[in-house]
Write a protein that holds these residues in place. Structure first.
Motif, PDB file in Angstrom:
ATOM      1  N   ASP A 280      13.977 -11.008 -43.012  1.00  0.00           N
ATOM      2  CA  ASP A 280      13.121 -10.252 -43.925  1.00  0.00           C
ATOM      3  C   ASP A 280      13.351 -10.778 -45.340  1.00  0.00           C
ATOM      4  O   ASP A 280      14.485 -11.167 -45.685  1.00  0.00           O
ATOM      5  N   ASP A 353       9.322 -11.997 -41.645  1.00  0.00           N
ATOM      6  CA  ASP A 353       8.213 -11.252 -42.248  1.00  0.00           C
ATOM      7  C   ASP A 353       7.100 -12.216 -42.670  1.00  0.00           C
ATOM      8  O   ASP A 353       7.342 -13.166 -43.412  1.00  0.00           O
ATOM      9  N   HIS A 429      15.329  -2.816 -43.705  1.00  0.00           N
ATOM     10  CA  HIS A 429      15.200  -4.271 -43.822  1.00  0.00           C
ATOM     11  C   HIS A 429      15.837  -4.995 -42.635  1.00  0.00           C
ATOM     12  O   HIS A 429      15.233  -5.910 -42.056  1.00  0.00           O
ATOM     13  N   ASP A 432      13.722  -4.050 -39.593  1.00  0.00           N
ATOM     14  CA  ASP A 432      12.537  -4.894 -39.499  1.00  0.00           C
ATOM     15  C   ASP A 432      12.893  -6.253 -38.924  1.00  0.00           C
ATOM     16  O   ASP A 432      12.157  -6.813 -38.089  1.00  0.00           O
ATOM     17  N   SER A 433      14.021  -6.798 -39.352  1.00  0.00           N
ATOM     18  CA  SER A 433      14.452  -8.102 -38.841  1.00  0.00           C
ATOM     19  C   SER A 433      14.684  -8.051 -37.331  1.00  0.00           C
ATOM     20  O   SER A 433      14.307  -8.968 -36.593  1.00  0.00           O
TER      21      SER A 433
END
Length: 455
Positions: A280, A353, A429, A432-433
Motif C-alpha cells: 500500500d 494499491d 493499511h 489492505d495490503s
C-alpha cells in the motif's frame, strides 16, 4: 442435522396455458409450504442457507403458472436489473423446464421483465430508487421484497398501499441485522415502542400475517459446501455463527471487524511454500507498507511487514527489499536509515494499491515484479470477508498488522449507537495490503463455491 421431509408443490396438468401432459413437482423445505396459504403478509427471516430466496422464487413461478398474476420483485436499492432477483428467477425457470401447450417454454424473459403465456408478469424495481414506478404500478397481486432488512419505514409506507387487490399479498424475506430495522419492528415488534407493548402483552403483528424464522436446520437441501463453512464459524467465531447462520441480530461487539486472529511466534515457511506479498502507498501522513504471508490449510500466517510514514518514492525499494541487502547497494539513493525490508520481496510477485500507477511503474523499473490490485464494487468487503474466513496468526514482529487487526472496525451510528454494515476507512493499511496479496486466492475460492441450484 435432523431435517423434516420436504414439502411438495406442483404446477398441475391442465394449468392455463401449460402443456396438459406436464406435471412439475418441486420440493420445498417444510416451513415454506405456507407460501401457498392465502395471507396478506408473509414474512420469512433467518440465517444463511435456509433457502428463503430460492423457495420464494419457486413458489412464485408455480403460482404464476397456475394463475395469471402481476408480481413485483422489489428491494430497497435497484440501480440496474443486475441488482434484482431476476437472474435467480431465470435460473429457477430454466431448472423447472415448464412448457406451454405447443411444447415451447412457458415463461419468456427479456431485459426488464418475465412473462408467462397465460399473462403472468414479473417486474422489478427499487423501493427507494424507483418510487414513482412503484406508485404508478396498477393491479399488483404479489410483491416480493428481497433483503427486506434494508428497507426503510418510508419504503414500507409506500409499498403496502400500492397492493389494493382483494387477495393481494406482500412477501418479505431477510437475514436479520438490527432489532430496530423497520421490517423487524413491523413483524417481530422489536422497535422501542413495540417492545413496550410486548412487555404488556399488547403487541401483535399486522392482521393476516404469517411470520416464520427459518434456518439451515430446516433446509433438507443444505449443501455440503455451506455445511463446511457453517461448522467452521461454529467452532471459531460463535457470534458470527449466531448472526450469519442462526439469524440472530448483529451484536454491538461486532464493531470489531476481526476476531479470528492471534499473535504467536512460528517458524519460517517450509521450502516450496507459496508466499504472498501485498503493498500500500502512503499519502501525506499515511504509511507505505508491504506485508508477507502464506496460507496452510485454512490458516493465514503473517510473518513480515515493512512500514514507514513519509517515505519518499526514491526510498520505497529500500523499504520493501532492504537498503543494505547487497554491497555495493543496488539503489541509486541508498537510505541512511538502513531499512531491513522483507525477504523475498525481489523474487515474488507483489500486488499493490492501483491508485498510484506511477509508483508501480517506478518499482518495476527497479526490478520488482509488481502489479496493480483489481478494484471494483464490493472488492473491499469481499476481501475483508475472505480474511475473516481464515484463522490468522501474526508473528510478534509485525506490530503494525497487530495494531490494525485490533482497531479495524465498522462504523457506529452516533445517534443510535448501532453498528453499521460500513467499514471504517482508517487503521487499514496493512489490512489492505493483505487483501491485495490474496486477491487470486479469494477468487479461486469464490469460483469453487458456486453450487448449481444455489441453496
Amino acid at each position: 442435522m435432523n431435517f423434516q421431509n420436504p414439502y411438495h408443490q406442483m404446477a398441475s396438468e391442465g394449468t392455463l396455458g401449460m402443456n396438459r401432459e406436464q406435471r412439475v413437482k418441486v420440493d420445498f423445505p417444510e416451513p415454506f409450504k405456507e407460501l401457498f396459504t392465502p395471507s396478506r403478509f408473509k414474512a420469512f427471516y433467518g440465517g444463511r442457507g435456509s433457502a428463503k430466496s430460492h423457495s420464494f422464487a419457486r413458489a412464485l413461478i408455480i403460482k404464476g403458472a397456475n394463475k395469471p398474476l402481476r408480481i413485483l420483485c422489489a428491494r430497497e436499492i435497484q440501480r440496474s436489473i443486475r441488482d434484482s432477483v431476476k437472474r435467480l428467477l431465470d435460473d429457477v425457470i430454466a431448472e423447472m423446464q415448464l412448457t406451454n401447450k405447443e411444447g415451447t417454454p412457458f415463461y419468456s424473459s427479456v431485459d426488464m421483465e418475465i412473462r408467462g403465456v397465460n399473462g403472468t408478469l414479473f417486474t422489478f424495481a427499487g423501493l427507494k430508487t424507483n418510487p414513482d414506478q412503484i406508485k404508478s404500478t396498477e393491479g399488483l397481486d404479489i410483491a416480493w421484497v428481497a433483503e427486506a432488512n434494508r428497507i426503510s419505514q418510508r419504503s414500507l409506507e409506500l409499498l403496502i398501499p400500492t397492493l389494493r387487490n382483494d387477495d393481494s399479498e406482500l412477501w418479505f424475506e431477510w437475514n436479520p441485522e438490527f432489532e430496530k430495522d423497520p421490517v423487524d419492528d413491523m413483524f417481530r415488534g422489536n422497535g422501542r415502542e413495540n417492545m413496550k407493548l410486548k412487555e404488556k402483552g399488547r403487541w401483535t403483528p399486522p392482521p393476516r400475517s404469517i411470520v416464520k424464522k427459518v434456518n439451515y436446520t430446516e433446509n433438507p437441501f443444505f449443501p455440503e459446501v455451506l455445511k463446511v463453512d457453517m461448522e467452521w464459524d461454529q467452532r471459531r467465531d460463535p457470534q458470527k455463527y449466531a448472526h450469519i447462520w442462526l439469524g440472530d441480530y448483529r451484536k454491538h461487539s461486532d464493531a470489531a471487524v476481526f476476531t479470528n486472529w492471534k499473535v504467536e511466534s512460528f517458524d519460517d515457511p517450509p521450502p516450496g511454500t507459496h508466499l504472498h506479498f501485498g503493498g500500500d502507498w502512503g499519502f501525506a501522513s499515511d504509511p507505505s507498507c508491504l506485508v508477507r504471508s502464506w496460507i496452510k490449510d485454512r490458516t493465514l500466517y503473517v510473518d513480515h511487514e515493512a512500514w514507514g510514514i513519509g517515505v519518499e518514492i526514491d526510498y520505497l525499494p529500500a523499504l520493501f527489499a532492504g537498503s543494505d541487502w547487497q554491497d555495493p547497494p543496488r539503489w541509486e539513493n541508498p537510505n541512511t536509515r538502513k531499512y531491513k525490508g522483507i525477504p523475498g520481496a525481489m523474487e515474488w510477485p507483489i500486488r499493490a494499491d492501483s491508485a498510484r500507477p506511477d509508483t508501480i511503474s517506478y518499482m518495476r523499473r527497479r526490478g520488482f515484479s509488481i502489479m496493480a490490485a483489481t478494484k471494483g464494487p464490493k472488492s473491499i468487503e469481499e476481501g475483508v470477508e475472505f480474511l475473516k474466513s481464515m484463522d490468522i496468526i501474526v508473528h510478534p514482529r509485525c506490530r503494525h498488522v497487530i495494531d490494525e487487526l485490533s482497531l479495524y472496525s465498522y462504523k457506529i451510528d452516533k445517534q443510535t449507537d448501532e453498528v453499521l454494515p460500513i467499514l471504517e476507512d482508517k487503521k487499514n493499511h496493512t489490512i489492505d495490503s493483505l487483501r491485495y496479496s490474496h486477491e487470486d486466492s479469494r477468487r479461486q475460492r469464490l469460483g469453487s463455491r458456486v453450487v448449481k441450484g444455489g441453496y
